[in-house]
Motif scaffolding. Structure first.
Motif, short mmCIF file in Angstrom:
data_model
loop_
_atom_site.label_atom_id
_atom_site.label_comp_id
_atom_site.label_asym_id
_atom_site.label_seq_id
_atom_site.Cartn_x
_atom_site.Cartn_y
_atom_site.Cartn_z
N ILE A 208 0.85 -1.15 -0.03
CA ILE A 208 0.13 0.01 -0.07
C ILE A 208 1.03 1.19 -0.08
N GLU A 209 0.59 2.11 -1.05
CA GLU A 209 1.62 3.37 -1.06
C GLU A 209 1.10 4.28 -0.13
N MET A 210 2.05 4.96 0.78
CA MET A 210 1.74 5.45 1.97
C MET A 210 0.51 6.61 2.11
N LYS A 211 0.64 7.33 0.89
CA LYS A 211 -0.41 8.26 0.67
C LYS A 211 -1.79 7.73 0.35
N GLN A 212 -1.89 6.46 0.19
CA GLN A 212 -3.33 5.79 0.16
C GLN A 212 -3.73 4.85 1.32
N LEU A 213 -2.93 4.94 2.30
CA LEU A 213 -3.03 4.26 3.53
C LEU A 213 -4.47 4.64 4.16
N ALA A 214 -4.56 5.92 4.26
CA ALA A 214 -6.01 6.16 5.09
C ALA A 214 -7.26 5.81 4.34
N ARG A 215 -7.13 5.97 3.11
CA ARG A 215 -8.29 5.46 2.14
C ARG A 215 -8.47 3.72 2.39
N ASP A 216 -7.26 3.11 1.97
CA ASP A 216 -7.32 1.81 2.30
C ASP A 216 -7.99 1.04 3.41
N ILE A 217 -7.40 1.76 4.77
CA ILE A 217 -8.11 1.47 5.88
C ILE A 217 -9.34 1.54 6.20
N LEU A 218 -9.80 2.37 5.59
CA LEU A 218 -11.40 2.77 5.64
C LEU A 218 -12.14 1.79 4.69
N ARG A 219 -11.54 1.39 3.44
CA ARG A 219 -12.18 0.52 2.65
C ARG A 219 -12.22 -0.71 3.22
N HIS A 220 -11.09 -1.15 3.77
CA HIS A 220 -11.08 -2.45 4.03
C HIS A 220 -12.13 -2.77 5.64
N TRP B 206 0.70 7.82 11.13
CA TRP B 206 0.43 6.63 11.89
C TRP B 206 -0.17 7.11 13.10
N SER B 207 0.33 7.71 13.79
CA SER B 207 -0.20 7.90 15.17
C SER B 207 -1.79 8.60 15.09
N HIS B 208 -1.76 9.73 14.15
CA HIS B 208 -2.89 10.13 13.77
C HIS B 208 -4.11 9.21 13.56
N LEU B 209 -3.78 8.37 12.60
CA LEU B 209 -4.89 7.18 12.21
C LEU B 209 -5.06 6.45 13.34
N ALA B 210 -4.10 6.09 14.19
CA ALA B 210 -4.34 5.02 15.18
C ALA B 210 -5.14 5.57 16.07
N THR B 211 -5.12 6.62 16.63
CA THR B 211 -5.81 7.39 17.50
C THR B 211 -7.48 7.87 17.02
N LYS B 212 -7.44 8.06 16.00
CA LYS B 212 -8.80 8.49 15.34
C LYS B 212 -9.74 7.31 15.05
N LEU B 213 -8.85 6.30 14.49
CA LEU B 213 -9.81 5.03 14.09
C LEU B 213 -9.42 3.72 15.23
N ALA B 214 -8.77 4.12 16.47
CA ALA B 214 -8.81 3.11 17.56
C ALA B 214 -7.96 1.98 16.92
N ILE B 215 -6.87 2.05 16.41
CA ILE B 215 -6.19 1.00 15.70
C ILE B 215 -4.93 0.57 16.94
N PRO B 216 -4.85 -0.67 17.21
CA PRO B 216 -3.80 -1.05 18.13
C PRO B 216 -2.48 -0.85 17.60
N LEU B 217 -1.29 -0.69 18.35
CA LEU B 217 -0.14 -0.59 17.89
C LEU B 217 0.87 -1.83 18.36
N VAL B 218 1.57 -2.39 17.52
CA VAL B 218 2.33 -3.34 17.97
C VAL B 218 3.84 -2.71 17.33
N PHE B 219 4.76 -3.19 18.21
CA PHE B 219 6.15 -2.71 17.93
C PHE B 219 6.82 -4.24 17.18
#
Length: 325
Positions: free
Chosen positions: A179-191, A233-246
């Motif tokens: 997934i190209e970085m600029k398309q990430l938010a769109r693809d997350i919502l599509r998924h 990524w931190s903005h998307l994670a907090t806005k969409l409640a996506i867990p973070l793993v290292f």
């Protein structure tokens, strides 16, 4: 493969030649690569081409201040050997058989993904740094239940369309999607609306990249230096409640295997913690770097921007602690 249709005739020829070269490297005996090609490329990079030597040595000198000048020089020298290994073994990571790639590395703490899955999460971010063979992250699907997990590699499009196409192909060889970085938010919502809800979507992101000049928003200390970090990524994670793993990377010298270990960073991100999440990621990143400093990608100019030159930058509280010290 649709991208190849957009290439010119000359570019398609270059792509075929580059693809054949990489596949040829993957077929060579590993002993020949390690004993002949790696030392040769190492010498060329360090002595003849002097590939970004000034950048590498300056980064190490300013970041690893707890090391003596002799130790810093040794780390820089070992970095070029590691870089040669990465460049030559990347073909094997991509074009080796599934079984060969499984033997090259293993995953640990995969039960963490199962726990997040059982808790109802269907999307997670996996964050890593440019440490060791980070490209193997894209092959982690080989160790996961593909009926339960779908792995996506987030990347930034390369300027050279031929290199971009080949890299794209190599990253998708072992069941990952790019997934190209600029398309990430769109693809997350599509998924969220289109994908089978029984599968967890795993988005793998190299989060230690330097943001573009116009996107510098946040800075925090890394290896004692105030460093700007990407914040999307931190903005998307907090806005969409996506867990973070290292995703920690290390080398098991006895087994001669790379090891990827999943560590929970945050299961329930909140907007109040957006920048704190970056600090927590950087803490784990620095810990991973210090396991074997020569295996981090020192040739990147991560400190080419002085964050103090940007009026809108938010600074981590750790920056103030660092200044007081």
């Amino acid at each position: 493969m649709a991208q190849s249709k957009q290439l010119t005739r000359w570019q398609r020829l270059r792509l075929r030649l580059m693809r054949a070269t990489v596949r040829g490297l993957a077929c060579l005996p590993r002993s020949f690569v390690d004993k002949v090609l790696v030392p040769t490329l190492d010498w060329l990079l360090y002595h003849l081409v002097k590939y970004r030597r000034q950048v590498v040595e300056e980064n190490i000198r300013l970041a690893l201040t707890d090391c003596s000048p002799a130790e810093q020089k040794a780390i820089a020298r070992r970095f070029y050997r590691h870089l040669a290994e990465l460049m030559l073994h990347e073909a094997r990571y991509a074009y080796g058989s599934d079984e060969q790639v499984r033997q090259l590395f293993r995953l640990e703490q995969t039960e963490l993904l199962d726990q997040l899955y059982e808790a109802g999460h269907r999307q997670i971010f996996v964050l890593l740094g440019h440490i060791g063979p980070w490209e193997l992250m894209g092959s982690s699907a080989l160790h996961l239940d593909q009926s339960r997990y779908q792995l996506h590699v987030i990347y930034k499009q390369l300027h050279d369309p031929v290199a971009d196409q080949l890299t794209h192909e190599m990253r998708e060889r072992h069941y990952a999607h790019c997934i190209e970085m600029k398309q990430l938010a769109r693809d997350i919502l599509r998924h969220r609306t289109q994908e089978d809800s029984s599968r967890m979507q795993i988005y793998c992101l190299l989060a230690d990249q330097t943001p573009d000049y116009e996107l510098v928003r946040y800075a925090t200390p890394l290896l004692g230096r105030t460093t700007p970090f990407i914040t999307g990524w931190s903005h998307l994670a907090t806005k969409l409640a996506i867990p973070l793993v290292f995703y920690q990377i290390r080398l098991d010298t006895e087994a001669k295997q790379w090891v990827g270990t999943f560590r929970l960073l945050c299961e329930h991100p909140s907007s109040e913690r957006q920048y704190q999440l970056i600090d927590e990621y950087v803490t784990l990143l620095e810990e991973n770097i210090r396991l074997a400093p020569h295996r981090w990608l020192w040739s990147h100019r991560r400190w080419r921007f002085d964050p103090h030159d940007f009026a809108g930058v938010t600074y981590s509280p750790r920056c103030h602690d660092q200044e007081q010290e």
